[in-house]
Design an enzyme around this catalytic site. Structure first.
Site, mmCIF file in Angstrom:
data_model
loop_
_atom_site.group_PDB
_atom_site.id
_atom_site.type_symbol
_atom_site.label_atom_id
_atom_site.label_comp_id
_atom_site.label_asym_id
_atom_site.label_seq_id
_atom_site.Cartn_x
_atom_site.Cartn_y
_atom_site.Cartn_z
ATOM 1 N N HIS A 58 80.729 0.820 -13.382
ATOM 2 C CA HIS A 58 80.416 2.026 -14.167
ATOM 3 C C HIS A 58 78.928 2.025 -14.521
ATOM 4 O O HIS A 58 78.358 0.982 -14.846
ATOM 5 C CB HIS A 58 81.276 2.067 -15.432
ATOM 6 C CG HIS A 58 81.223 3.408 -16.101
ATOM 7 N ND1 HIS A 58 80.137 3.818 -16.840
ATOM 8 C CD2 HIS A 58 82.097 4.438 -16.093
ATOM 9 C CE1 HIS A 58 80.366 5.054 -17.283
ATOM 10 N NE2 HIS A 58 81.551 5.455 -16.836
ATOM 11 N N GLU B 240 80.316 9.245 -9.623
ATOM 12 C CA GLU B 240 79.892 9.690 -10.947
ATOM 13 C C GLU B 240 78.367 9.775 -10.992
ATOM 14 O O GLU B 240 77.697 8.763 -11.280
ATOM 15 C CB GLU B 240 80.366 8.709 -12.016
ATOM 16 C CG GLU B 240 81.870 8.598 -12.138
ATOM 17 C CD GLU B 240 82.285 8.149 -13.540
ATOM 18 O OE1 GLU B 240 83.086 8.844 -14.152
ATOM 19 O OE2 GLU B 240 81.787 7.120 -14.007
HETATM 20 P P1 PGA Z 1 82.369 11.806 -19.434
HETATM 21 O O1 PGA Z 1 82.387 10.304 -18.915
HETATM 22 O O2 PGA Z 1 83.623 12.480 -18.929
HETATM 23 O O3 PGA Z 1 82.343 11.690 -20.924
HETATM 24 O O4 PGA Z 1 81.138 12.445 -18.881
HETATM 25 C C1 PGA Z 1 82.858 9.983 -17.631
HETATM 26 C C2 PGA Z 1 82.717 8.515 -17.387
HETATM 27 O O5 PGA Z 1 81.802 7.893 -17.970
HETATM 28 O O6 PGA Z 1 83.501 7.917 -16.635
#
Ligand code: PGA
Length: 250
Positions: free
Chosen positions: A99, A168
């Protein structure tokens, strides 16, 4: 992962105490309805709640995962760390690795690779996050960054069976911004290609994460390259999360 399940993953981050557990009972109820069978809902609460979540969701369609793990598979002198074996022992079946919030504080592709290796050894299913920062995007380095994260993160990993990818873009996490549909599709296609080339595999499962909410979910759901979502802040509010789940089940 070879079936056609879609995934909705709640990443609670560093939120949630034992008294927040009761809020998921409504999600359990919904998850039992037949039309949810093709969608896997996975909760990734903080380590402190993993076992309680497991006890509550055991024998329900909900699944539980951790948000990170140490690269050492079993035990060791690593103060404050939790190993894949320990995660497995409290009933979790998944673990998020790579992450950006961990990459930001020093996690490297090499460490991520070791973590993935250990987690797979423990038969955990890995949710492997990749994504470029705003700076990298502006410098048109997205392709290079994604390639490096995938190649180095998956070095010496032989099979994709227990790996789910989460794209992401870092500039979308917690910002309320989602990429333009075409840009998102293009990046997903690129990621898919990179993985297919590396593993000569069938279609990998790729989720999208970054500011997914009950308003943009309908539009995001129309992007056929996306097989599900990794959801941060909107998953911490049960009403919002249920709204997202309902809108995702077509
Ligand atoms: P968010 O976070 O939906 O608050 O943007 C997603 C994540 O960090 O996996």
């Amino acid at each position: 992962m070879t079936n056609n399940n879609n995934y909705i993953i709640a990443n609670w981050k560093m939120y949630g105490c034992i008294n927040h557990l009761k809020s998921i009972k409504r999600v359990i109820k919904i998850s039992k309805k037949t039309n949810f069978r093709k969608t896997k809902i996975i909760y990734c609460p903080p380590f402190t709640l993993l076992n309680s979540f497991h006890k509550l969701t055991n024998k329900t369609p909900l699944n539980v995962g951790a948000q990170n793990c140490h690269h050492n598979e079993f035990f060791g002198s690593y103060t404050g760390s939790i190993s894949p074996h320990m995660i497995k022992s409290v009933g979790a079946k998944y673990v998020i690795i790579g992450h950006s919030e961990n990459r930001k504080v020093g996690e490297t592709n090499l460490t991520i690779n070791k973590k993935i290796y250990s987690a797979l050894n423990q038969k955990l299913k890995v949710i492997f996050c990749v994504g470029e920062t705003l700076n990298e995007k502006n410098k048109k380095k997205t392709n290079i960054v994604l390639k490096k994260q995938i190649n180095e993160g998956l070095k010496n990993i032989k099979k994709l069976d227990n790996i789910i990818f989460a794209y992401e873009p870092v500039w979308c996490i917690g910002t309320g911004i989602v990429p333009k549909t075409n840009d998102l599709r293009n990046n997903l296609i690129k990621i898919k290609k990179l993985i297919k080339n590396k593993f000569r595999s069938k279609d990998p499962i790729i989720l999208y994460g970054g500011s997914v909410n009950s308003k943009n979910i309908v539009k995001l759901n129309k992007i056929t390259e996306i097989r599900g979502f990794l959801i941060g802040s909107a998953s911490q509010n049960t009403n919002k999360f249920i709204d997202i789940i309902k809108k995702s089940i077509i």
